[in-house]
Design a protein around this motif. Structure first.
Motif, short mmCIF file in Angstrom:
data_model
loop_
_atom_site.label_atom_id
_atom_site.label_comp_id
_atom_site.label_asym_id
_atom_site.label_seq_id
_atom_site.Cartn_x
_atom_site.Cartn_y
_atom_site.Cartn_z
N GLY A 27 0.78 -1.28 0.14
CA GLY A 27 0.11 0.16 0.03
C GLY A 27 0.81 1.23 -0.03
N LEU A 28 2.13 1.28 -0.03
CA LEU A 28 3.04 2.39 -0.10
C LEU A 28 2.94 2.94 -1.78
CD1 LEU A 28 5.24 4.16 0.72
CD2 LEU A 28 7.04 2.68 0.11
N LEU A 29 2.59 4.35 -1.50
CA LEU A 29 2.32 4.92 -3.02
C LEU A 29 3.61 5.95 -3.11
CD1 LEU A 29 0.87 5.50 -5.58
CD2 LEU A 29 -0.42 7.19 -4.20
N ARG A 30 4.44 5.85 -3.91
CA ARG A 30 5.42 6.63 -4.06
C ARG A 30 5.31 7.46 -5.48
NH1 ARG A 30 9.06 2.05 -2.53
NH2 ARG A 30 10.02 2.39 -0.61
N VAL A 31 5.63 8.74 -5.19
CA VAL A 31 5.64 9.73 -6.18
C VAL A 31 6.84 10.39 -6.84
CG1 VAL A 31 4.08 11.76 -7.32
CG2 VAL A 31 2.95 9.66 -6.12
N TYR A 32 7.24 10.50 -7.82
CA TYR A 32 8.26 11.20 -8.03
C TYR A 32 8.12 12.55 -9.16
CZ TYR A 32 10.86 7.16 -6.43
OH TYR A 32 11.00 5.97 -5.50
N ILE A 33 8.47 13.79 -8.48
CA ILE A 33 8.02 14.88 -9.22
C ILE A 33 9.39 15.63 -9.73
CG2 ILE A 33 5.95 15.10 -8.26
CD1 ILE A 33 7.06 17.53 -6.55
N ASP A 34 9.56 16.43 -10.69
CA ASP A 34 10.22 17.26 -11.25
C ASP A 34 9.84 18.71 -11.57
OD1 ASP A 34 13.19 18.21 -11.74
OD2 ASP A 34 13.46 16.83 -13.14
N LYS A 35 10.64 19.59 -11.83
CA LYS A 35 10.45 20.72 -12.41
C LYS A 35 10.08 20.60 -14.09
CE LYS A 35 10.69 23.56 -8.84
NZ LYS A 35 9.62 24.67 -8.10
N LEU A 36 9.38 21.64 -14.43
CA LEU A 36 9.15 21.42 -15.92
C LEU A 36 10.47 21.94 -16.61
CD1 LEU A 36 5.47 23.28 -16.25
CD2 LEU A 36 6.20 20.70 -16.22
N GLU A 63 -8.49 11.03 -1.37
CA GLU A 63 -9.73 10.47 -0.63
C GLU A 63 -10.98 10.81 -1.15
OE1 GLU A 63 -11.40 12.20 3.89
OE2 GLU A 63 -9.28 12.70 3.43
N VAL A 64 -11.05 11.86 -1.87
CA VAL A 64 -12.30 12.41 -2.49
C VAL A 64 -12.50 11.24 -3.75
CG1 VAL A 64 -13.37 14.06 -4.44
CG2 VAL A 64 -11.94 14.64 -2.47
N GLU A 65 -11.61 10.70 -4.29
CA GLU A 65 -11.65 9.66 -5.22
C GLU A 65 -11.91 8.33 -4.81
OE1 GLU A 65 -12.41 10.13 -8.35
OE2 GLU A 65 -12.12 12.27 -8.42
N ALA A 66 -11.60 7.98 -3.46
CA ALA A 66 -11.57 6.79 -2.90
C ALA A 66 -10.58 5.97 -3.34
CB ALA A 66 -13.13 6.26 -2.81
N CYS A 67 -9.43 6.38 -3.43
CA CYS A 67 -8.30 5.66 -3.75
C CYS A 67 -7.57 5.18 -2.61
CB CYS A 67 -7.29 6.36 -4.63
SG CYS A 67 -8.16 6.97 -6.36
N ALA A 68 -7.74 3.98 -2.56
CA ALA A 68 -6.92 3.14 -1.12
C ALA A 68 -5.50 3.13 -1.13
CB ALA A 68 -7.73 1.94 -0.92
N TYR A 69 -4.79 3.75 -0.18
CA TYR A 69 -3.41 3.65 0.13
C TYR A 69 -2.93 3.52 1.30
CZ TYR A 69 -2.99 8.65 0.96
OH TYR A 69 -3.41 9.74 1.44
N GLU A 70 -2.05 3.19 1.89
CA GLU A 70 -1.32 3.14 3.28
C GLU A 70 -0.52 4.27 3.71
OE1 GLU A 70 -2.87 0.95 5.61
OE2 GLU A 70 -4.27 0.41 4.26
N ARG A 71 0.19 4.40 2.62
CA ARG A 71 1.30 5.45 2.85
C ARG A 71 1.75 6.27 1.66
NH1 ARG A 71 7.21 5.19 4.21
NH2 ARG A 71 6.97 2.81 3.98
N LEU A 72 1.90 7.51 1.83
CA LEU A 72 2.28 8.31 0.66
C LEU A 72 3.68 8.86 0.65
CD1 LEU A 72 1.53 9.82 -2.17
CD2 LEU A 72 0.59 11.43 -0.39
N GLU A 73 4.62 8.78 -0.34
CA GLU A 73 5.76 9.49 -0.11
C GLU A 73 6.02 10.40 -1.44
OE1 GLU A 73 8.33 6.07 2.24
OE2 GLU A 73 9.00 6.89 0.14
N VAL A 74 6.31 11.51 -1.43
CA VAL A 74 6.52 12.41 -2.51
C VAL A 74 7.94 12.80 -2.72
CG1 VAL A 74 5.91 14.45 -3.91
CG2 VAL A 74 3.94 13.17 -2.84
N SER A 75 8.86 12.67 -3.43
CA SER A 75 10.03 13.10 -3.81
C SER A 75 10.73 13.46 -5.07
CB SER A 75 10.88 12.15 -2.87
OG SER A 75 11.21 10.86 -3.99
N SER A 76 11.72 14.12 -5.22
CA SER A 76 12.43 14.45 -6.51
C SER A 76 12.92 13.01 -6.92
CB SER A 76 13.49 15.45 -6.41
OG SER A 76 14.49 14.94 -5.60
N PRO A 77 13.22 12.95 -8.30
CA PRO A 77 13.83 11.60 -8.81
C PRO A 77 14.95 11.36 -8.67
CG PRO A 77 13.69 13.38 -10.50
CD PRO A 77 12.95 13.99 -9.34
N GLY A 78 15.98 12.14 -8.10
CA GLY A 78 17.25 11.87 -7.80
C GLY A 78 18.28 12.04 -8.94
N LEU A 79 19.35 12.13 -8.79
CA LEU A 79 20.15 12.14 -10.10
C LEU A 79 20.29 11.27 -11.22
CD1 LEU A 79 23.66 13.59 -7.99
CD2 LEU A 79 21.85 14.83 -9.10
#
Length: 207
Positions: A27-36, A63-79
């Motif tokens: 249930g861990l949801l990892r999301v990697y974001i970067d600048k445009l 939560e609004v979309e009722a998407c189940a997950y246990e933990r959320l991590e958001v970070s940059s993608p790394g080098l």
């Protein structure tokens, strides 16, 4: 709306590039974001505040979309940022990458070299423009990629399509054209005030 659509809608809607997202069986949801790209060219980097902003909005939308997950991590993608879509390849043309193919070519799957936009056809080798027009459409833009590497004797070129790629990543360097990467002062994650106690956000390109 499924969780992938919810993540993409949120990240792009906030003005960031969605690099990758993954969900573990636990249930861990990892999301990697970067600048445009244009922001990265100006020297902007993903910060803890950026990750906190995306985290808060994702928590609300999931939560609004009722998407189940246990933990959320958001970070940059790394080098060693992964290359997932055609836009990623176009953004980092000229950079050194590590490429792993799904199936071996001439006995090997892994290549390390400089990413190029593939030349579909050598126009100088074609005698008439009619032949050029007939041949060029055979190669779709999303398939037009090449990695130039040295085999220990001479430079070689491998042309490939995205469908043939198992994994591709940037080779870590101090600075990337198109990213403006600078060493982060710390690798310690910063925490927002998430709705779930285990959610966290990581900032800086070294995360």
């Amino acid at each position: 709306m499924n969780w992938q659509e919810a993540v993409e809608k949120t990240v792009t809607g906030l003005g960031y590039d969605l690099v990758d997202c993954e969900r573990s069986p636990a249930g861990l949801l990892r999301v990697y974001i970067d600048k445009l790209p244009e922001q990265a060219l100006a020297g902007e980097l993903i910060s803890v505040e950026d990750c906190e902003r995306v985290t808060r909005q994702l928590q609300y939308l999931l939560e609004v979309e009722a998407c189940a997950y246990e933990r959320l991590e958001v970070s940059s993608p790394g080098l060693d940022r992964p290359l997932k879509k055609a836009a990623d390849y176009a953004r980092f043309v000229g950079e050194e990458i590590e490429l792993t193919l799904r199936m071996p070519f001439q006995g090997r799957k892994k290549y390390r070299g400089v990413l190029n936009a593939q030349v579909a056809l050598d126009a100088e080798a074609v005698e008439s423009s009619a032949e050029v027009e007939a041949a060029v459409p055979a190669l779709a833009p999303q398939d037009a990629w090449r990695v130039v590497f040295n085999d220990g004797k001479a430079d070689q070129a491998l042309d490939f399509s995205l469908e043939e790629v198992r994994e591709a990543r940037l080779v870590p360097a101090i600075s990337f054209k198109g990213r403006g990467v600078k060493p982060a002062p710390s690798k310690k994650p910063a925490r927002s005030k998430p709705a779930r106690k285990d959610d966290k956000v990581d900032g800086g390109p070294d995360q």
